[in-house]
Every structure is written in structure tokens, then in C-alpha cells.
Design a protein around this motif. Structure first.
Motif, PDB file in Angstrom:
ATOM      1  N   SER A   1      33.884  52.826  75.860  1.00 13.74           N
ATOM      2  CA  SER A   1      34.396  54.021  76.769  1.00 13.74           C
ATOM      3  C   SER A   1      33.221  55.231  76.996  1.00 13.74           C
ATOM      4  O   SER A   1      32.379  55.122  76.219  1.00 13.74           O
ATOM      5  CB  SER A   1      35.610  54.847  76.087  1.00 13.74           C
ATOM      6  N   PRO A   2      33.014  55.604  78.146  1.00 11.47           N
ATOM      7  CA  PRO A   2      32.022  56.661  78.267  1.00 11.47           C
ATOM      8  C   PRO A   2      32.295  57.940  77.501  1.00 11.47           C
ATOM      9  O   PRO A   2      31.152  58.762  77.399  1.00 11.47           O
ATOM     10  CB  PRO A   2      32.379  57.197  80.100  1.00 11.47           C
ATOM     11  N   SER A   3      33.584  58.110  77.070  1.00 15.69           N
ATOM     12  CA  SER A   3      33.686  59.223  75.878  1.00 15.69           C
ATOM     13  C   SER A   3      33.240  59.090  74.591  1.00 15.69           C
ATOM     14  O   SER A   3      33.093  60.079  73.903  1.00 15.69           O
ATOM     15  CB  SER A   3      35.193  59.442  75.892  1.00 15.69           C
ATOM     16  N   THR A   4      32.734  57.725  74.159  1.00  7.43           N
ATOM     17  CA  THR A   4      32.215  57.350  73.099  1.00  7.43           C
ATOM     18  C   THR A   4      30.670  57.703  73.017  1.00  7.43           C
ATOM     19  O   THR A   4      29.929  57.137  74.036  1.00  7.43           O
ATOM     20  CB  THR A   4      32.379  55.895  72.662  1.00  7.43           C
ATOM     21  N   VAL A   5      30.311  58.332  71.858  1.00  6.73           N
ATOM     22  CA  VAL A   5      28.667  58.610  71.733  1.00  6.73           C
ATOM     23  C   VAL A   5      28.103  57.359  71.195  1.00  6.73           C
ATOM     24  O   VAL A   5      28.473  56.896  70.348  1.00  6.73           O
ATOM     25  CB  VAL A   5      28.638  59.892  70.971  1.00  6.73           C
ATOM     26  N   ARG A   6      26.945  56.818  71.746  1.00 10.62           N
ATOM     27  CA  ARG A   6      26.129  55.867  71.133  1.00 10.62           C
ATOM     28  C   ARG A   6      24.780  56.502  70.603  1.00 10.62           C
ATOM     29  O   ARG A   6      24.277  57.318  71.278  1.00 10.62           O
ATOM     30  CB  ARG A   6      25.686  54.917  72.342  1.00 10.62           C
ATOM     31  N   LEU A   7      24.666  56.117  69.323  1.00  7.94           N
ATOM     32  CA  LEU A   7      23.569  56.527  68.575  1.00  7.94           C
ATOM     33  C   LEU A   7      22.859  55.226  68.396  1.00  7.94           C
ATOM     34  O   LEU A   7      23.275  54.088  68.622  1.00  7.94           O
ATOM     35  CB  LEU A   7      24.035  56.941  67.230  1.00  7.94           C
ATOM     36  N   GLY A   8      21.560  55.482  67.717  1.00  8.36           N
ATOM     37  CA  GLY A   8      20.663  54.314  67.516  1.00  8.36           C
ATOM     38  C   GLY A   8      21.193  53.791  66.280  1.00  8.36           C
ATOM     39  O   GLY A   8      21.947  54.269  65.355  1.00  8.36           O
ATOM     40  N   SER A   9      20.675  52.527  66.084  1.00  7.56           N
ATOM     41  CA  SER A   9      21.065  51.800  64.761  1.00  7.56           C
ATOM     42  C   SER A   9      20.413  52.288  63.580  1.00  7.56           C
ATOM     43  O   SER A   9      19.243  52.950  63.474  1.00  7.56           O
ATOM     44  CB  SER A   9      20.933  50.403  65.016  1.00  7.56           C
ATOM     45  N   GLY A  10      21.283  52.401  62.270  1.00  6.68           N
ATOM     46  CA  GLY A  10      20.381  52.464  61.167  1.00  6.68           C
ATOM     47  C   GLY A  10      20.163  54.288  60.799  1.00  6.68           C
ATOM     48  O   GLY A  10      19.385  54.402  60.158  1.00  6.68           O
ATOM     49  N   VAL A  11      21.043  54.884  61.479  1.00  2.40           N
ATOM     50  CA  VAL A  11      20.908  56.281  61.170  1.00  2.40           C
ATOM     51  C   VAL A  11      21.537  56.625  59.880  1.00  2.40           C
ATOM     52  O   VAL A  11      22.659  56.552  59.603  1.00  2.40           O
ATOM     53  CB  VAL A  11      21.839  57.158  62.357  1.00  2.40           C
ATOM     54  N   PRO A  12      20.587  57.050  58.913  1.00  2.00           N
ATOM     55  CA  PRO A  12      20.933  57.444  57.562  1.00  2.00           C
ATOM     56  C   PRO A  12      22.077  58.304  57.568  1.00  2.00           C
ATOM     57  O   PRO A  12      22.100  59.408  58.435  1.00  2.00           O
ATOM     58  CB  PRO A  12      19.646  57.956  57.013  1.00  2.00           C
ATOM     59  N   ASP A  13      23.020  58.458  56.747  1.00  2.00           N
ATOM     60  CA  ASP A  13      24.208  59.182  56.339  1.00  2.00           C
ATOM     61  C   ASP A  13      23.754  60.029  55.342  1.00  2.00           C
ATOM     62  O   ASP A  13      23.747  59.988  54.192  1.00  2.00           O
ATOM     63  CB  ASP A  13      25.600  58.429  55.973  1.00  2.00           C
ATOM     64  N   THR A  14      23.466  61.268  55.936  1.00  2.00           N
ATOM     65  CA  THR A  14      22.464  62.152  54.853  1.00  2.00           C
ATOM     66  C   THR A  14      23.745  62.704  53.949  1.00  2.00           C
ATOM     67  O   THR A  14      23.789  63.313  52.858  1.00  2.00           O
ATOM     68  CB  THR A  14      22.143  63.372  55.594  1.00  2.00           C
ATOM     69  N   GLY A  15      25.096  62.650  54.052  1.00  2.00           N
ATOM     70  CA  GLY A  15      26.282  62.982  53.062  1.00  2.00           C
ATOM     71  C   GLY A  15      26.654  62.079  52.177  1.00  2.00           C
ATOM     72  O   GLY A  15      27.646  62.229  51.348  1.00  2.00           O
ATOM     73  N   SER A  16      26.031  60.761  52.237  1.00  2.00           N
ATOM     74  CA  SER A  16      26.236  59.768  51.318  1.00  2.00           C
ATOM     75  C   SER A  16      25.564  59.861  49.772  1.00  2.00           C
ATOM     76  O   SER A  16      24.415  60.728  50.165  1.00  2.00           O
ATOM     77  CB  SER A  16      26.318  58.329  51.932  1.00  2.00           C
ATOM     78  N   THR A  17      26.001  59.242  48.843  1.00  2.00           N
ATOM     79  CA  THR A  17      25.363  59.383  47.676  1.00  2.00           C
ATOM     80  C   THR A  17      24.342  58.480  47.586  1.00  2.00           C
ATOM     81  O   THR A  17      24.035  57.752  48.634  1.00  2.00           O
ATOM     82  CB  THR A  17      26.392  59.181  46.347  1.00  2.00           C
ATOM     83  N   ALA A  18      23.556  58.594  46.459  1.00  2.00           N
ATOM     84  CA  ALA A  18      22.359  57.632  46.546  1.00  2.00           C
ATOM     85  C   ALA A  18      22.831  56.137  46.298  1.00  2.00           C
ATOM     86  O   ALA A  18      21.872  55.117  46.658  1.00  2.00           O
ATOM     87  CB  ALA A  18      21.596  58.115  45.163  1.00  2.00           C
ATOM     88  N   ARG A  19      23.887  55.777  45.893  1.00  2.00           N
ATOM     89  CA  ARG A  19      24.345  54.592  45.659  1.00  2.00           C
ATOM     90  C   ARG A  19      25.060  54.071  47.168  1.00  2.00           C
ATOM     91  O   ARG A  19      25.778  54.792  47.784  1.00  2.00           O
ATOM     92  CB  ARG A  19      25.440  54.538  44.781  1.00  2.00           C
ATOM     93  N   ALA A  20      24.363  53.003  47.842  1.00  2.00           N
ATOM     94  CA  ALA A  20      24.575  52.578  49.109  1.00  2.00           C
ATOM     95  C   ALA A  20      26.149  52.176  49.206  1.00  2.00           C
ATOM     96  O   ALA A  20      26.584  51.623  48.300  1.00  2.00           O
ATOM     97  CB  ALA A  20      23.748  51.335  49.476  1.00  2.00           C
ATOM     98  N   GLY A  21      26.909  52.727  50.333  1.00  2.00           N
ATOM     99  CA  GLY A  21      28.230  52.248  50.381  1.00  2.00           C
ATOM    100  C   GLY A  21      29.085  53.431  49.603  1.00  2.00           C
ATOM    101  O   GLY A  21      30.307  53.207  49.974  1.00  2.00           O
ATOM    102  N   TRP A  22      28.743  54.392  49.107  1.00  2.00           N
ATOM    103  CA  TRP A  22      29.511  55.249  48.550  1.00  2.00           C
ATOM    104  C   TRP A  22      29.470  56.530  49.150  1.00  2.00           C
ATOM    105  O   TRP A  22      29.421  57.752  48.842  1.00  2.00           O
ATOM    106  CB  TRP A  22      29.258  55.267  46.800  1.00  2.00           C
ATOM    107  N   ALA A  23      29.768  56.497  50.392  1.00  2.00           N
ATOM    108  CA  ALA A  23      29.848  57.817  51.310  1.00  2.00           C
ATOM    109  C   ALA A  23      31.259  58.242  50.839  1.00  2.00           C
ATOM    110  O   ALA A  23      32.214  57.859  50.411  1.00  2.00           O
ATOM    111  CB  ALA A  23      29.719  57.521  52.813  1.00  2.00           C
ATOM    112  N   PRO A  24      31.456  59.674  50.803  1.00  2.00           N
ATOM    113  CA  PRO A  24      32.613  60.574  50.683  1.00  2.00           C
ATOM    114  C   PRO A  24      33.479  59.702  51.814  1.00  2.00           C
ATOM    115  O   PRO A  24      33.354  59.206  52.434  1.00  2.00           O
ATOM    116  CB  PRO A  24      32.227  61.892  50.677  1.00  2.00           C
ATOM    117  N   ALA A  25      34.821  60.277  51.299  1.00  2.00           N
ATOM    118  CA  ALA A  25      35.927  59.763  52.166  1.00  2.00           C
ATOM    119  C   ALA A  25      36.027  60.251  53.333  1.00  2.00           C
ATOM    120  O   ALA A  25      36.318  59.420  54.525  1.00  2.00           O
ATOM    121  CB  ALA A  25      37.144  59.939  51.540  1.00  2.00           C
TER     122      ALA A  25
END
Length: 299
Positions: free
Chosen positions: A259-283
Motif C-alpha cells: 500500500s502507498p500508505s505503508t512507509v518503507r524503511l531501509g533494512s536493518g534499522v536498529p531498534d534503539t528501544g530494545s535491550t542489549a539482548r537481541a530479540g528482547w524488545a519491549p512489548a
């Protein structure tokens, strides 16, 4: 016009409530009254206020507000990180049990608006609000505290933990959650965090349906009433056995990957809100879509 007496924060209130109340109660009564009335004009003739501030969602504030209203004798000012007045605030303002007596006064303002009012007072643009050096220091510290908790700048995007939500979106075009996890008012997009990075798609919110019963009959009823996308979500979830038949869920319908309403980012943008343990982003956490775009451009 009476000065406003700010009541102490109720027992069990959030740290944001207690810290904000504490600062305002240490101000001159004229200044505190001017700030509260500028933030919420509904308080023009009110003499006593219980303030409740919350940065993430209204569920805990809602319960604390009910306790404050039950004691009577004061209006309640609810301050949240929503861009628009949350529906549960209107529910609080309704007279309990259809009581014909006067409904309790429940005022609301966004945290960003209250921060703007404080900024105006610090800049000398608020009538009748004389800011002493002591008050200036307190209010500056309060704004810094609100900055840390994301209350000064209202976010437009919610980022959810995507380990299961991302593939579910690809299957159904929706985010499905347990009831009661309402989005902040004015949320326009949803991002997904998978293994410490954001996926390349940030779909737009199309509609929000709380408490949807997942049954074949419910899907058929929604389809007959023109809610085709919601019916498709229910049927896909039941067919894939990913959601319990007969259970109720909150459903956020999203724009599709193409959809044109969906924003497209580049791949591999780090989630700065996640913890140091990969995959443990907040809910879920809230962010600015422009910040996500900027992070994608830097990558």
C-alpha cells in the motif's frame, strides 16, 4: 475566581503523577492555578483538583481516577501522552450507574499541551503567572523529567515486539492483542521490532476494533456490515489456528505491504528501544515516524 488547591497524588498513582503533583504543589498558588487553567479551560471555576499523569496508556490512570472520583470534592485532571482525548476519559466523566445527579468533572489535556503551557510561563507569556527563580528551577526540572519519559513530544508510531506480531501482520494485515491494550490516541503507524532491528515496513493504522469476538458467526456479521478486512482477519486467524475460537481480541487493521500508505524503511534499522539482548524488545513503545525515517537514512 478561586485559586486551585492541588490535592496530593492518590495512593498507587504512577511516578509521573506523584512527581508532577509534587512540583506543582510547591509552586505559588496563583502560578499553579494559572498553569492548570491554561492547560484545561474546564477548570476555570474549580477550587480543588486531583492531577493524574501517565505517559504510556490510560489503564492504570483510569483505575486511580475512579478512586479519586469516589472520594468526591475535587475535579480530576487527566494528562496523557495521547494526541486526542481517550474514550475512557469520557467514560470516567459519566455519572456512575446512570445517576441523575451531576456527573464528576473530569478534564483532560495532552502532556505536550501542558508542557507548552509551562514553556509559556517560563517565557513570561502566561498572564497572572509570575515565575520566581525557585519556581523556574522546579518547572525546568519537571520538563526535563517529562522529556525522559516521552511526554513532551507526542509520538505518532507504536513499535511492537515483532517475533510473532510481524508474521501475523503478513498473514492477516493486522495486529491482534489481548483486550485492553489500547493505542494512544492519534497513533498513525505501527512498526515491528525483530531481533533488535526494525522491519523494513511501517504500515499505517486503518481502523481499531476493540473486543472483537473471533468466531465464524462474528466474521460473517462483520462482512455483512461492510467490514470486509476485519472479517478476513478473523477467518484467517481461525483457519490458521493462531487465535482461540470464541475469544475476544483487540484488532488494529493496517495498510498492506504494497500500500502507498505503508512507509518503507531501509533494512536493518536498529531498534534503539530494545535491550542489549537481541530479540528482547519491549512489548510496545512509542516513537516518531520522522525519527525512524532518519535512522533509516543514516543506515
Amino acid at each position: 475566581m478561586p485559586l486551585i488547591s492541588l490535592r496530593p497524588a492518590p495512593a498507587g498513582a504512577t511516578p509521573l503523577t506523584t512527581s508532577t503533583t509534587s512540583v506543582l504543589r510547591h509552586l505559588d498558588a496563583v502560578l499553579a492555578s494559572a498553569l492548570l487553567r491554561a492547560a484545561a479551560p474546564a477548570l476555570q471555576e474549580v477550587a480543588a483538583v486531583v492531577l493524574l499523569a501517565e505517559g504510556r496508556d490510560g489503564r492504570r490512570v483510569s483505575g486511580t481516577a475512579r478512586e479519586a472520583l469516589a472520594t468526591g470534592g475535587a475535579a480530576v485532571l487527566v494528562v496523557t501522552g495521547d494526541r486526542t482525548r481517550p474514550p475512557w476519559v469520557d467514560e470516567l466523566a459519566a455519572a456512575p450507574g446512570g445517576d441523575p445527579g451531576p456527573a464528576p468533572l473530569v478534564a483532560w489535556c495532552s502532556s505536550a499541551h501542558l508542557a507548552d503551557v509551562v514553556d509559556a510561563a517560563l517565557a513570561g507569556r502566561l498572564p497572572q503567572a509570575r515565575v520566581t527563580q525557585h519556581a523556574r528551577e522546579l518547572l525546568t526540572e519537571l520538563l526535563a523529567y517529562w522529556d525522559v519519559h516521552g511526554l513532551r513530544s507526542l509520538h505518532d508510531t507504536v513499535v511492537v515486539a515483532g517475533r510473532t506480531a510481524w508474521p501475523e501482520y503478513l498473514r492477516t494485515g493486522a495486529v491482534i492483542s489481548e483486550p485492553g491494550r489500547e493505542l494512544r490516541g492519534g497513533t498513525t503507524h505501527v512498526g515491528f521490532s525483530v531481533e533488535g532491528a526494525l522491519t523494513g515496513l511501517v504500515p499505517a493504522v486503518q481502523a481499531v476494533h476493540p473486543g472483537v469476538r473471533f468466531t465464524a458467526a462474528s466474521a460473517q456479521r462483520h462482512r455483512e456490515q461492510g467490514r470486509e478486512q476485519l472479517a478476513d482477519v478473523i477467518e484467517a486467524s481461525l483457519a490458521g489456528h493462531t487465535r482461540a475460537e470464541g475469544a475476544a481480541y483487540d484488532v488494529v487493521l493496517l495498510s498492506g505491504p504494497d500500500s502507498p500508505s505503508t512507509v518503507r524503511l531501509g533494512s536493518g534499522v536498529p531498534d534503539t528501544g530494545s535491550t542489549a539482548r537481541a530479540g528482547w524488545a519491549p512489548a510496545r513503545r512509542y516513537a516518531h515516524l520522522d525519527d525512524l525515517r532518519a535512522a533509516s537514512a543514516r543506515g
